[in-house]
Design an enzyme around this catalytic site. Structure first.
Site, short mmCIF file in Angstrom:
data_model
loop_
_atom_site.label_atom_id
_atom_site.label_comp_id
_atom_site.label_asym_id
_atom_site.label_seq_id
_atom_site.Cartn_x
_atom_site.Cartn_y
_atom_site.Cartn_z
N SER A 106 0.81 -1.22 0.00
CA SER A 106 0.00 0.00 0.00
C SER A 106 0.84 1.27 0.00
CB SER A 106 -0.96 0.02 1.20
OG SER A 106 -0.24 0.13 2.41
N LYS A 131 0.95 4.26 7.17
CA LYS A 131 0.24 5.17 6.27
C LYS A 131 0.66 6.62 6.55
CE LYS A 131 -2.64 2.20 4.24
NZ LYS A 131 -1.93 1.00 4.71
#
Length: 209
Positions: free
Chosen positions: A126, A163
């Site tokens: 990701s 993230k």
């Protein structure tokens, strides 16, 4: 003639290793529990530390006691601090109590003096192209980060995710680098209920080839 007991040499060496490692007096005194006035006397050559205090400082700097006691010649040979690399981070378990240690990485003393650090093995894609599956990120343990910084975040007590973080008045957004993944947004209510917890800030990436 031995340099043992020479206040000027001791003061010069302590100051040198502080500057070399970019460490402040307050960092040493806080970590080693030295009274600031006592330490100030050492680095200003007013008094000479006891041998047990010399050993504590030597271990802190990653050098031998002789490197503090004797007149310095040449470049220092300092060691870094080893931190654990974790396979996962789970809710409710302090970092120093996690048993799934898969490796160790070394960080400089100047970094170690600024907080608690650990490594984390990244799983998934990701965050490509910057952070890839199998990379190790070095993380400074802290409960908050600035907008745009990359963090290790726990959601609903599950395994930690890496993230970029964007905070708003109403909640938090976790943003992947990979455009194939959608950002996740959590309201302040969800942050408290799930919960959503920032574990630390990613400060460095280490990739093995």
């Amino acid at each position: 003639m031995s340099d043992l007991g020479n206040k000027e040499i001791m003061a010069e060496n302590i100051r040198y290793y502080m500057e070399y490692n970019k460490i402040k007096a307050i960092d040493i005194c806080t970590t080693l529990k030295f009274p600031m006035p006592t330490f100030s006397d050492w680095i200003n050559a007013k008094t000479y530390p006891r041998i047990d205090k010399i050993e504590l400082m030597a271990n802190y700097f990653g050098i031998s006691k002789a490197d503090l006691v004797e007149k310095r010649t040449g470049n220092p040979k300092t060691k870094g601090i080893k931190i654990p690399v974790l396979g996962r981070v789970a809710a409710g378990i302090p970092i120093d109590a996690v048993e799934e240690i898969i490796d160790y990485e070394e960080i400089p003393l100047s970094m170690a003096a600024t907080g608690t650090y650990f490594g984390l093995l990244v799983k998934g894609d990701s965050m490509i192209p910057d952070i890839k599956d199998g990379d190790i990120v070095i993380v400074r343990q802290q409960p908050n980060v600035e907008n745009g910084e990359t963090a290790v975040v726990l959601v609903n007590g599950d395994e930690a995710t890496v993230k970029r973080v964007k905070r708003t008045d109403d909640g938090i957004m976790l943003i992947p680098n990979n455009p194939a993944y959608e950002p996740r947004y959590y309201t302040n209510t969800q942050i408290a209920a799930l919960p959503v917890q920032i574990v630390g800030r990613v400060v460095e990436l280490r990739r093995k080839f």
